[in-house]
Write a protein that holds these residues in place. Sequence first.
Motif, PDB file in Angstrom:
ATOM      1  N   VAL A 112      -5.463  13.398   4.149  1.00 49.41           N
ATOM      2  CA  VAL A 112      -5.285  12.147   3.408  1.00 49.41           C
ATOM      3  C   VAL A 112      -6.060  12.209   2.087  1.00 49.41           C
ATOM      4  CG1 VAL A 112      -5.784   9.666   3.424  1.00 49.41           C
ATOM      5  CG2 VAL A 112      -4.792  10.744   5.446  1.00 49.41           C
ATOM      6  N   LEU A 113      -7.294  12.712   2.157  1.00 48.23           N
ATOM      7  CA  LEU A 113      -8.101  12.811   0.928  1.00 48.23           C
ATOM      8  C   LEU A 113      -7.432  13.749  -0.081  1.00 48.23           C
ATOM      9  CD1 LEU A 113     -11.696  12.967   2.467  1.00 48.23           C
ATOM     10  CD2 LEU A 113     -10.761  11.129   1.053  1.00 48.23           C
ATOM     11  N   ASN A 114      -6.980  14.903   0.396  1.00 46.22           N
ATOM     12  CA  ASN A 114      -6.312  15.856  -0.507  1.00 46.22           C
ATOM     13  C   ASN A 114      -5.048  15.233  -1.117  1.00 46.22           C
ATOM     14  OD1 ASN A 114      -8.276  17.676   0.176  1.00 46.22           O
ATOM     15  ND2 ASN A 114      -6.990  18.845   1.599  1.00 46.22           N
ATOM     16  N   GLY A 115      -4.299  14.555  -0.245  1.00 52.50           N
ATOM     17  CA  GLY A 115      -3.053  13.941  -0.704  1.00 52.50           C
ATOM     18  C   GLY A 115      -3.300  12.877  -1.762  1.00 52.50           C
TER      19      GLY A 115
ATOM     20  N   LYS B  12      -2.633   2.882   8.019  1.00 55.45           N
ATOM     21  CA  LYS B  12      -2.627   1.519   7.489  1.00 55.45           C
ATOM     22  C   LYS B  12      -3.965   1.207   6.831  1.00 55.45           C
ATOM     23  CE  LYS B  12      -2.319  -1.524  10.785  1.00 55.45           C
ATOM     24  NZ  LYS B  12      -1.755  -2.380  11.834  1.00 55.45           N
ATOM     25  N   ILE B  13      -3.901   0.726   5.620  1.00 55.67           N
ATOM     26  CA  ILE B  13      -5.108   0.287   4.916  1.00 55.67           C
ATOM     27  C   ILE B  13      -4.877  -1.152   4.469  1.00 55.67           C
ATOM     28  CG2 ILE B  13      -6.447   0.584   2.783  1.00 55.67           C
ATOM     29  CD1 ILE B  13      -6.107   3.606   3.098  1.00 55.67           C
ATOM     30  N   GLU B 123     -16.777  -6.886   9.336  1.00 53.56           N
ATOM     31  CA  GLU B 123     -18.077  -6.634   9.964  1.00 53.56           C
ATOM     32  C   GLU B 123     -17.984  -6.887  11.471  1.00 53.56           C
ATOM     33  OE1 GLU B 123     -21.240  -5.723   9.506  1.00 53.56           O
ATOM     34  OE2 GLU B 123     -20.916  -5.051   7.441  1.00 53.56           O
ATOM     35  N   GLN B 124     -17.442  -8.046  11.808  1.00 51.05           N
ATOM     36  CA  GLN B 124     -17.389  -8.431  13.221  1.00 51.05           C
ATOM     37  C   GLN B 124     -16.552  -7.485  14.057  1.00 51.05           C
ATOM     38  OE1 GLN B 124     -16.271 -12.495  13.978  1.00 51.05           O
ATOM     39  NE2 GLN B 124     -17.824 -13.278  12.557  1.00 51.05           N
ATOM     40  N   ARG B 125     -15.476  -6.980  13.458  1.00 52.19           N
ATOM     41  CA  ARG B 125     -14.579  -6.113  14.215  1.00 52.19           C
ATOM     42  C   ARG B 125     -14.904  -4.640  14.061  1.00 52.19           C
ATOM     43  NH1 ARG B 125     -12.701 -10.627  13.271  1.00 52.19           N
ATOM     44  NH2 ARG B 125     -11.230 -11.750  14.587  1.00 52.19           N
ATOM     45  N   ARG B 126     -15.985  -4.354  13.340  1.00 50.75           N
ATOM     46  CA  ARG B 126     -16.408  -2.968  13.138  1.00 50.75           C
ATOM     47  C   ARG B 126     -15.288  -2.100  12.583  1.00 50.75           C
ATOM     48  NH1 ARG B 126     -21.008  -1.454  15.791  1.00 50.75           N
ATOM     49  NH2 ARG B 126     -22.164  -3.174  16.713  1.00 50.75           N
ATOM     50  N   ILE B 127     -14.566  -2.675  11.639  1.00 47.11           N
ATOM     51  CA  ILE B 127     -13.528  -1.905  10.943  1.00 47.11           C
ATOM     52  C   ILE B 127     -14.158  -1.386   9.650  1.00 47.11           C
ATOM     53  CG2 ILE B 127     -11.338  -2.131   9.673  1.00 47.11           C
ATOM     54  CD1 ILE B 127     -10.632  -4.307  11.816  1.00 47.11           C
ATOM     55  N   PRO B 128     -14.027  -0.071   9.378  1.00 46.83           N
ATOM     56  CA  PRO B 128     -14.623   0.440   8.142  1.00 46.83           C
ATOM     57  C   PRO B 128     -14.072  -0.314   6.928  1.00 46.83           C
ATOM     58  CG  PRO B 128     -13.778   2.246   9.509  1.00 46.83           C
ATOM     59  CD  PRO B 128     -13.302   0.970  10.125  1.00 46.83           C
ATOM     60  N   TYR B 129     -14.954  -0.779   6.069  1.00 49.42           N
ATOM     61  CA  TYR B 129     -14.491  -1.482   4.872  1.00 49.42           C
ATOM     62  C   TYR B 129     -15.414  -1.169   3.714  1.00 49.42           C
ATOM     63  CZ  TYR B 129     -18.300  -4.865   5.141  1.00 49.42           C
ATOM     64  OH  TYR B 129     -19.551  -5.441   5.151  1.00 49.42           O
ATOM     65  N   MET B 130     -14.946  -1.483   2.525  1.00 47.37           N
ATOM     66  CA  MET B 130     -15.764  -1.356   1.335  1.00 47.37           C
ATOM     67  C   MET B 130     -15.480  -2.570   0.462  1.00 47.37           C
ATOM     68  SD  MET B 130     -13.538   1.301  -0.936  1.00 47.37           S
ATOM     69  CE  MET B 130     -14.510   0.993  -2.404  1.00 47.37           C
ATOM     70  N   VAL B 131     -16.341  -2.779  -0.516  1.00 44.58           N
ATOM     71  CA  VAL B 131     -16.112  -3.867  -1.461  1.00 44.58           C
ATOM     72  C   VAL B 131     -15.770  -3.261  -2.812  1.00 44.58           C
ATOM     73  CG1 VAL B 131     -17.127  -5.878  -2.614  1.00 44.58           C
ATOM     74  CG2 VAL B 131     -17.706  -5.383  -0.220  1.00 44.58           C
ATOM     75  N   ALA B 132     -14.687  -3.702  -3.408  1.00 49.28           N
ATOM     76  CA  ALA B 132     -14.316  -3.288  -4.755  1.00 49.28           C
ATOM     77  C   ALA B 132     -14.357  -4.532  -5.636  1.00 49.28           C
ATOM     78  CB  ALA B 132     -12.928  -2.659  -4.763  1.00 49.28           C
ATOM     79  N   VAL B 133     -15.207  -4.487  -6.641  1.00 47.82           N
ATOM     80  CA  VAL B 133     -15.360  -5.650  -7.510  1.00 47.82           C
ATOM     81  C   VAL B 133     -14.376  -5.506  -8.667  1.00 47.82           C
ATOM     82  CG1 VAL B 133     -16.949  -6.999  -8.905  1.00 47.82           C
ATOM     83  CG2 VAL B 133     -17.786  -5.789  -6.871  1.00 47.82           C
ATOM     84  N   LEU B 174      -9.437   3.967  -3.023  1.00 49.82           N
ATOM     85  CA  LEU B 174      -8.896   4.427  -1.736  1.00 49.82           C
ATOM     86  C   LEU B 174      -9.614   5.689  -1.261  1.00 49.82           C
ATOM     87  CD1 LEU B 174      -5.057   3.798  -2.175  1.00 49.82           C
ATOM     88  CD2 LEU B 174      -6.747   2.380  -0.984  1.00 49.82           C
ATOM     89  N   LEU B 175      -9.906   6.594  -2.198  1.00 48.94           N
ATOM     90  CA  LEU B 175     -10.646   7.802  -1.826  1.00 48.94           C
ATOM     91  C   LEU B 175     -12.013   7.435  -1.255  1.00 48.94           C
ATOM     92  CD1 LEU B 175      -9.741  10.151  -4.829  1.00 48.94           C
ATOM     93  CD2 LEU B 175      -9.407  10.697  -2.411  1.00 48.94           C
ATOM     94  N   THR B 176     -12.671   6.491  -1.912  1.00 52.72           N
ATOM     95  CA  THR B 176     -13.986   6.047  -1.435  1.00 52.72           C
ATOM     96  C   THR B 176     -13.877   5.474  -0.023  1.00 52.72           C
ATOM     97  OG1 THR B 176     -14.595   5.512  -3.714  1.00 52.72           O
ATOM     98  CG2 THR B 176     -15.954   4.536  -1.965  1.00 52.72           C
ATOM     99  N   LEU B 177     -12.832   4.693   0.204  1.00 55.88           N
ATOM    100  CA  LEU B 177     -12.658   4.085   1.529  1.00 55.88           C
ATOM    101  C   LEU B 177     -12.406   5.145   2.596  1.00 55.88           C
ATOM    102  CD1 LEU B 177     -12.327   1.562   3.340  1.00 55.88           C
ATOM    103  CD2 LEU B 177      -9.866   1.735   2.909  1.00 55.88           C
ATOM    104  N   VAL B 178     -11.541   6.106   2.297  1.00 54.92           N
ATOM    105  CA  VAL B 178     -11.198   7.120   3.308  1.00 54.92           C
ATOM    106  C   VAL B 178     -12.433   7.970   3.627  1.00 54.92           C
ATOM    107  CG1 VAL B 178      -9.723   9.094   3.863  1.00 54.92           C
ATOM    108  CG2 VAL B 178      -8.762   7.132   2.656  1.00 54.92           C
TER     109      VAL B 178
END
Lengths: 119, 190
Positions: A112-115, B12-13, B123-133, B174-178
Amino acid sequence: MAADEDPEPGPLVRMFAVTGGRARPVGEAFDVIAVVTTIGMPYDQAGLSPEHLAALRLATRPITVADIGTRLRLPLNITRVLLGDLRREGLVSIDPPAATAGVLNERIYQEVLNGLRAL
Amino acid sequence: MDYARSDTLAIKILIAGGFGVGKTTMVSAVSEIQPLSTEELLSDRGARVDDTSGVEAKTTTTVALDFGRITLREGLWIYLFGTPGQDRFWFMWDELAIGALGAVVLADTRRLGDAFPAVDFFEQRRIPYMVAVNLFDGARRHDPAVIRRALAVPAHVPLVPCDARDRESAKEVLLTLVRHAREMSRVGAN
């Protein structure tokens, strides 16, 4: 066709007509990005709507629920009702998407990162 | 099993945040298709949270759900879902969030508070997330540390500036999130 002379029915009317008023699919729940694949064609098309048949044609190559909904111009939950019918009839398989299937491993993250970088 | 089937993966993101913060803009910046807006038909659950004081209770209502797609290769897709901005549709988030790789919470410095429900949810569901301002034109630039404190976002959660209109910027988000989601999965595995 005579029906074409009638004014376009409202979207809600059309949706209810498609699912017979049902809002939930039969059987086990599945994701909006579950992958649908046609595994059989019906011997008898009676009882299947044009939307059912269109979905079967779309899924001859694996396709997500979301994309089928888009192609058929139907809301996702209506699409899911139709796909639930097809699954009950043994005409499609509906496979969980990556994460829920527990297959998001290092290799997939890397792919995914590469893509994404290559976009 | 059929090779084509077993080799097919959909990821899915979620793009979350307050109303009008730029969720659809970000989806369209990076998606290969025009964001598709599907009118979701809601039944019982939707009707119950409607304020129908004095009015015959509605049995159905609709809400728009935006999504876009990125094809990484044949059979490997990322779907971006812009979550409904209105709080009363929280139950749709719940369903969308199941199985998501992660979520981007878009924040607008002029209305930081609008990002709270989304931060709280992930946070509550422990789903990886990030903040983009999202740095709108004319938006004041803020110290990231100040924003992090204001949103009570933990130190390990990425918080980056972005321009939701810009494809490269959206890609970088998206790269940061993955990367973050991968990191979280490694931590979880240990």
